[in-house]
Design an enzyme around this catalytic site. Structure first.
Site, PDB file in Angstrom:
ATOM      1  N   ARG A   1     -43.718 -66.461 -68.636  1.00  0.00           N
ATOM      2  CA  ARG A   1     -44.842 -65.528 -68.525  1.00  0.00           C
ATOM      3  C   ARG A   1     -44.475 -64.111 -68.948  1.00  0.00           C
ATOM      4  O   ARG A   1     -45.329 -63.221 -69.001  1.00  0.00           O
ATOM      5  CB  ARG A   1     -45.363 -65.496 -67.089  1.00  0.00           C
ATOM      6  CG  ARG A   1     -45.859 -66.839 -66.608  1.00  0.00           C
ATOM      7  CD  ARG A   1     -46.276 -66.770 -65.175  1.00  0.00           C
ATOM      8  NE  ARG A   1     -47.575 -66.149 -65.035  1.00  0.00           N
ATOM      9  CZ  ARG A   1     -48.719 -66.805 -65.007  1.00  0.00           C
ATOM     10  NH1 ARG A   1     -48.720 -68.112 -65.090  1.00  0.00           N
ATOM     11  NH2 ARG A   1     -49.854 -66.172 -64.890  1.00  0.00           N
TER      12      ARG A   1
ATOM     13  N   GLU B   1     -52.199 -71.711 -88.874  1.00  0.00           N
ATOM     14  CA  GLU B   1     -51.171 -72.076 -87.901  1.00  0.00           C
ATOM     15  C   GLU B   1     -49.764 -71.894 -88.493  1.00  0.00           C
ATOM     16  O   GLU B   1     -48.858 -71.403 -87.817  1.00  0.00           O
ATOM     17  CB  GLU B   1     -51.399 -73.529 -87.425  1.00  0.00           C
ATOM     18  CG  GLU B   1     -50.415 -74.040 -86.398  1.00  0.00           C
ATOM     19  CD  GLU B   1     -50.352 -73.225 -85.094  1.00  0.00           C
ATOM     20  OE1 GLU B   1     -51.181 -72.338 -84.889  1.00  0.00           O
ATOM     21  OE2 GLU B   1     -49.431 -73.478 -84.302  1.00  0.00           O
TER      22      GLU B   1
ATOM     23  N   LYS C   1     -46.980 -69.381 -86.867  1.00  0.00           N
ATOM     24  CA  LYS C   1     -45.662 -69.858 -86.416  1.00  0.00           C
ATOM     25  C   LYS C   1     -44.553 -69.031 -87.055  1.00  0.00           C
ATOM     26  O   LYS C   1     -43.598 -68.640 -86.402  1.00  0.00           O
ATOM     27  CB  LYS C   1     -45.437 -71.340 -86.787  1.00  0.00           C
ATOM     28  CG  LYS C   1     -46.144 -72.378 -85.965  1.00  0.00           C
ATOM     29  CD  LYS C   1     -45.550 -72.635 -84.603  1.00  0.00           C
ATOM     30  CE  LYS C   1     -46.198 -71.831 -83.534  1.00  0.00           C
ATOM     31  NZ  LYS C   1     -47.476 -72.198 -83.051  1.00  0.00           N
TER      32      LYS C   1
ATOM     33  N   GLU D   1     -44.519 -65.368 -85.635  1.00  0.00           N
ATOM     34  CA  GLU D   1     -44.107 -65.129 -84.246  1.00  0.00           C
ATOM     35  C   GLU D   1     -42.649 -65.413 -83.973  1.00  0.00           C
ATOM     36  O   GLU D   1     -42.044 -64.745 -83.153  1.00  0.00           O
ATOM     37  CB  GLU D   1     -45.010 -65.869 -83.249  1.00  0.00           C
ATOM     38  CG  GLU D   1     -44.893 -67.364 -83.238  1.00  0.00           C
ATOM     39  CD  GLU D   1     -45.793 -68.003 -82.183  1.00  0.00           C
ATOM     40  OE1 GLU D   1     -46.298 -69.109 -82.442  1.00  0.00           O
ATOM     41  OE2 GLU D   1     -45.979 -67.418 -81.126  1.00  0.00           O
TER      42      GLU D   1
ATOM     43  N   LYS E   1     -45.670 -66.537 -72.789  1.00  0.00           N
ATOM     44  CA  LYS E   1     -46.315 -67.822 -73.049  1.00  0.00           C
ATOM     45  C   LYS E   1     -47.745 -67.857 -72.528  1.00  0.00           C
ATOM     46  O   LYS E   1     -48.615 -68.470 -73.125  1.00  0.00           O
ATOM     47  CB  LYS E   1     -45.489 -68.928 -72.373  1.00  0.00           C
ATOM     48  CG  LYS E   1     -46.051 -70.307 -72.584  1.00  0.00           C
ATOM     49  CD  LYS E   1     -45.177 -71.127 -73.469  1.00  0.00           C
ATOM     50  CE  LYS E   1     -45.811 -72.428 -73.865  1.00  0.00           C
ATOM     51  NZ  LYS E   1     -46.074 -72.500 -75.298  1.00  0.00           N
TER      52      LYS E   1
ATOM     53  N   TRP F   1     -44.004 -58.883 -68.297  1.00  0.00           N
ATOM     54  CA  TRP F   1     -44.405 -58.696 -69.695  1.00  0.00           C
ATOM     55  C   TRP F   1     -45.115 -57.344 -69.712  1.00  0.00           C
ATOM     56  O   TRP F   1     -46.174 -57.186 -69.107  1.00  0.00           O
ATOM     57  CB  TRP F   1     -45.348 -59.813 -70.131  1.00  0.00           C
ATOM     58  CG  TRP F   1     -45.718 -59.736 -71.589  1.00  0.00           C
ATOM     59  CD1 TRP F   1     -45.000 -60.215 -72.639  1.00  0.00           C
ATOM     60  CD2 TRP F   1     -46.899 -59.140 -72.147  1.00  0.00           C
ATOM     61  NE1 TRP F   1     -45.657 -59.948 -73.825  1.00  0.00           N
ATOM     62  CE2 TRP F   1     -46.821 -59.293 -73.546  1.00  0.00           C
ATOM     63  CE3 TRP F   1     -48.000 -58.491 -71.606  1.00  0.00           C
ATOM     64  CZ2 TRP F   1     -47.809 -58.829 -74.405  1.00  0.00           C
ATOM     65  CZ3 TRP F   1     -48.993 -58.020 -72.465  1.00  0.00           C
ATOM     66  CH2 TRP F   1     -48.886 -58.190 -73.854  1.00  0.00           C
TER      67      TRP F   1
ATOM     68  N   CYS G   1     -46.724 -61.896 -66.721  1.00  0.00           N
ATOM     69  CA  CYS G   1     -45.951 -61.589 -65.523  1.00  0.00           C
ATOM     70  C   CYS G   1     -46.015 -62.776 -64.574  1.00  0.00           C
ATOM     71  O   CYS G   1     -47.048 -63.404 -64.404  1.00  0.00           O
ATOM     72  CB  CYS G   1     -46.437 -60.339 -64.781  1.00  0.00           C
ATOM     73  SG  CYS G   1     -46.350 -58.846 -65.753  1.00  0.00           S
TER      74      CYS G   1
ATOM     75  N   HIS H   1     -59.799 -62.198-104.972  1.00  0.00           N
ATOM     76  CA  HIS H   1     -60.821 -61.174-104.702  1.00  0.00           C
ATOM     77  C   HIS H   1     -60.202 -59.937-104.076  1.00  0.00           C
ATOM     78  O   HIS H   1     -60.843 -59.240-103.302  1.00  0.00           O
ATOM     79  CB  HIS H   1     -61.933 -61.762-103.830  1.00  0.00           C
ATOM     80  CG  HIS H   1     -62.672 -62.851-104.523  1.00  0.00           C
ATOM     81  ND1 HIS H   1     -63.621 -62.609-105.490  1.00  0.00           N
ATOM     82  CD2 HIS H   1     -62.549 -64.196-104.444  1.00  0.00           C
ATOM     83  CE1 HIS H   1     -64.076 -63.753-105.962  1.00  0.00           C
ATOM     84  NE2 HIS H   1     -63.433 -64.743-105.344  1.00  0.00           N
TER      85      HIS H   1
ATOM     86  N   ASN I   1     -49.279 -58.762 -61.074  1.00  0.00           N
ATOM     87  CA  ASN I   1     -49.587 -59.363 -62.370  1.00  0.00           C
ATOM     88  C   ASN I   1     -51.015 -58.967 -62.705  1.00  0.00           C
ATOM     89  O   ASN I   1     -51.916 -59.223 -61.904  1.00  0.00           O
ATOM     90  CB  ASN I   1     -49.459 -60.889 -62.288  1.00  0.00           C
ATOM     91  CG  ASN I   1     -50.020 -61.579 -63.515  1.00  0.00           C
ATOM     92  OD1 ASN I   1     -50.043 -61.009 -64.603  1.00  0.00           O
ATOM     93  ND2 ASN I   1     -50.474 -62.813 -63.359  1.00  0.00           N
ATOM     94  N   GLY I   2     -51.230 -58.349 -63.862  1.00  0.00           N
ATOM     95  CA  GLY I   2     -52.586 -57.953 -64.249  1.00  0.00           C
ATOM     96  C   GLY I   2     -52.601 -56.539 -64.785  1.00  0.00           C
ATOM     97  O   GLY I   2     -51.552 -55.985 -65.135  1.00  0.00           O
TER      98      GLY I   2
HETATM   99  C1  F6R Z   1     -48.671 -69.458 -80.575  1.00  0.00           C
HETATM  100  C2  F6R Z   1     -49.138 -69.589 -79.214  1.00  0.00           C
HETATM  101  C3  F6R Z   1     -50.324 -68.796 -78.807  1.00  0.00           C
HETATM  102  C4  F6R Z   1     -51.213 -69.606 -77.848  1.00  0.00           C
HETATM  103  C5  F6R Z   1     -52.332 -68.713 -77.308  1.00  0.00           C
HETATM  104  C6  F6R Z   1     -53.268 -69.477 -76.389  1.00  0.00           C
HETATM  105  O1  F6R Z   1     -47.565 -70.277 -80.795  1.00  0.00           O
HETATM  106  O2  F6R Z   1     -48.574 -70.295 -78.429  1.00  0.00           O
HETATM  107  O3  F6R Z   1     -51.043 -68.336 -79.893  1.00  0.00           O
HETATM  108  O4  F6R Z   1     -51.723 -70.709 -78.532  1.00  0.00           O
HETATM  109  O5  F6R Z   1     -51.782 -67.645 -76.601  1.00  0.00           O
HETATM  110  O6  F6R Z   1     -52.606 -69.961 -75.273  1.00  0.00           O
HETATM  111  P1  F6R Z   1     -53.220 -71.110 -74.400  1.00  0.00           P
HETATM  112  O7  F6R Z   1     -53.297 -72.337 -75.233  1.00  0.00           O
HETATM  113  O8  F6R Z   1     -52.287 -71.252 -73.249  1.00  0.00           O
HETATM  114  O9  F6R Z   1     -54.591 -70.645 -73.982  1.00  0.00           O
END
Ligand code: F6R
Length: 607
Positions: free
Chosen positions: A27, A480, A484, A487, A602, A75, A2, A503, A99-100
């Site tokens: 956010r 990773e 990717k 998501e 994000k 969010w 948020c 296994h 926010n929270g």
């Molecule tokens: C995936 C992604 C998330 C962030 C995670 C940590 O593409 O972006 O998994 O890596 O939420 O975020 P930060 O780095 O901002 O602590």
């Protein structure tokens, strides 16, 4: 999550709030809302979906200008994304954005319902609003009600409030969630991050927990339990540039393409005379010389970058490292030895679980180092030391350049630690620095092969599920790669240690199930290939991303993508670019919303 922005001043609150919300949209973007007030009336505008929808609604207020207002981009935590659950909430004489998370909201709701409050949304925020209203008395200052509510509310919050009878003022308080006060030439601002303040306010003050900020069109005051103080302003160094996508179809693709030039711009500030040098980060070289153990704590991709960091640190500096998912760190619980360094890795610097881990480690007397992208963020400010990854603003929700620069900085830091503790000499250190700097040319070559990756994406994009397999460091890259793909293209991708598949999980392989293997180490190549072949014999559609470790590369799997470069480092970074482009191409071909994937935000500012 948020995003909050507030404004009081001589400018147009409508303009400031909408511009601020656009910056804060990363956010959360499931709904947005705004509140505007002047001497005569007030308006609450709310819409489901993106800030652009809100903009269309606010346009209907054409011809009306307001000196005071606030906005919110959501969010969802409590209650589905809907107009009703969108902020601002108004109950009685109080309007707020939040926010929270309020953990004890059900108990408060039950209590307030008994005294006649009714609720229009499913949110914890509306309950907090009703609580404030129940405490707000006409003959008392709003701070009295805010402090009463502060005693009752359990959880994390940043609130901006408007109280009836105070048309020129906004009030704010925070606990756990970030909130900054800004001073610009035309008024005062409140915002969840410094980037949203940067177009308007060159000075800022970060609210301390328990303080209440009161802003009016001409003044900003901080109410503390011991009286009113003036903010001590800091310079906001962030320069937000609205560059847009620069011709790329998505921010993610733009950010992927920035990576070759970021290799040098991210590292050069930490290299002097060919050697790693972290003076800029004010590191205490003496304290670091004594380090016996390292904890790396992070979430998501930052945790995956930390795994690469573990490998680099153990290989170069020979210091035992453990990697923790930040949301689990406090509950593992970690064992601290004397001289443990706790490294917090975060692009945003605002991830709630990573912040909580940093505070947990600090409270227990450990040295903390943040490896952070966002300047002025909570982690950057509160860690004992901070190394900035200098990736610039990352706007796509799925991190690419954020992750890559974290890996680069961790590599350079590992060389620095090994030199500082005399495990290697200057000549070796210089050669390792050259090695990492040279990956820029390699990844530029990989970038130019987007079409090949697009062709591979065509083969896997319709698979309901998929496996990434690798050994050692390649497994960390699988994690990773799978994240990717999950998501942004919504394919259920699982990362597996190549040898572990048989296994149990191999029973999931059916005719046509894609299995993607990563091989950047010649030493592990044969073993990984055997594991890949085990899946092929059971019907898997196999794809190999590898260095050229055999003369028959094209016979091993159904598809083979030969990575660029020769050194291990070049192959690793070429693979990073490849897995990002593969996920991007899959999402593109499936028509997914690449920069704003569903359900995500994000910056994850709730635990
Ligand atoms: C995936 C992604 C998330 C962030 C995670 C940590 O593409 O972006 O998994 O890596 O939420 O975020 P930060 O780095 O901002 O602590």
């Amino acid at each position: 999550m948020c995003g909050i922005i507030g404004y009081t001043g001589s400018g147009s609150a409508k303009e400031k709030i909408l511009d601020g919300l656009e910056i804060l949209e990363y956010r959360g973007y499931d709904s947005a809302g705004a509140f505007f007030i002047d001497e005569d009336n007030f308006h609450i505008v709310k819409t489901k979906g993106k800030v652009s929808n809100l903009k269309d609604e606010v346009k209907k207020l054409e011809g009306q200008e307001f000196p005071v207002g606030f906005g919110h981009t959501r969010w969802a935590t409590h209650g589905e994304p809907s107009r009703e659950n969108a902020h601002p909430h108004k109950v009685g004489k109080v309007t707020l954005v939040h926010n929270g998370i309020i953990e004890n909201y059900i108990e408060i709701k039950n209590r307030l319902s008994k005294i006649g409050y009714t609720f229009n949304s499913e949110t914890d925020s509306e309950v907090a609003c009703a609580l404030l209203d129940s405490y707000f008395k006409e003959n008392a200052h709003p701070c009295v009600a805010i402090w009463e509510a502060e005693r009752v509310l359990i959880g994390s919050y940043a609130f901006v409030f408007s109280f009836e009878g105070y048309k020129n003022e906004l009030f704010a308080i925070r606990k756990g969630s970030p909130l900054h006060l800004g001073r610009g030439s035309d008024g005062f601002y409140l915002a969840s991050d410094l980037t949203a303040l940067s177009p308007f306010a060159k000075e800022f003050y970060t609210l301390k927990e328990g303080e209440i900020v009161e802003i009016s069109t001409s003044d900003a005051k901080i109410h503390t339990k011991n009286g009113v103080i003036s903010p001590i302003w800091e310079k906001n160094e962030i320069r937000y540039q609205k560059t847009g996508k620069l011709g790329y179809s998505h921010y993610m693709l733009k950010e992927i393409n920035e990576q070759p030039s970021l290799v040098r711009s991210c590292l050069s500030g930490y290299i002097k005379n060919g050697l790693p040098n972290f003076e800029k980060a004010n590191l205490s070289y003496d304290a670091l010389e004594k380090i016996k153990r390292i904890h790396l704590v992070a979430c998501g991709s930052a945790m995956h970058a930390s795994l690469l960091g573990k490998r680099f640190l153990e290989e170069h500096a020979k210091i035992p490292c453990e990697v923790f998912v930040a949301s689990e760190y406090r509950y593992s619980p970690p064992l601290f030895e004397e001289n443990t360094l706790v490294i917090l890795v975060s692009q945003s610097g605002e991830t709630a679980d990573t912040i909580a881990s940093m505070r947990y480690a600090k409270d227990r007397g450990n040295l903390t180092l943040g490896i952070i992208n966002a300047p002025g963020s909570t982690l950057a400010k509160e860690s004992d030391f901070c190394i900035y990854t200098e990736a610039g603003a990352e706007l796509a929700v799925a991190t690419t350049k954020g992750y890559l620069t974290q890996a680069l900085v961790l590599y350079l830091f590992s060389v620095f630690l090994s030199l500082n503790s005399k495990k290697i000499n200057e000549e070796n250190a210089k050669s390792l620095v050259c090695t990492i700097l040279s990956v820029d040319t390699t990844i530029r070559k990989t970038l130019a092969r987007q079409k090949e990756l697009s062709r591979l994406a065509e083969k896997i994009k319709n698979a309901p599920s998929l496996f990434y397999i690798g050994r050692g460091l390649d497994y960390y890259l699988c994690l990773e790669g799978a994240l990717k793909l999950k998501e942004i293209s919504y394919i259920n991708a699982q990362a597996y240690e190549a040898g572990e598949l048989k296994h149990g999980t191999i029973s999931l392989i059916e005719n046509g199930t894609p299995v993607v293997a990563f091989a950047t180490s010649e030493m592990l190549f044969e073993k990984t290939v055997s594991n890949l072949k085990e899946t092929k014999s059971r019907g898997a559609y196999t794809i190999l991303f590898s260095g050229k470790f055999s003369n028959d590369m094209d016979k091993i799997a159904d598809e083979c993508f030969l990575l660029d470069g020769n050194t291990r480092e070049e192959l690793i970074f070429s693979l990073i670019l490849s897995l990002q482009l593969l996920a991007y191409e899959c999402a593109l071909q499936k028509g997914c919303e690449i920069d704003r994937p569903r359900n995500l935000a994000k910056s994850v500012t709730v635990e």
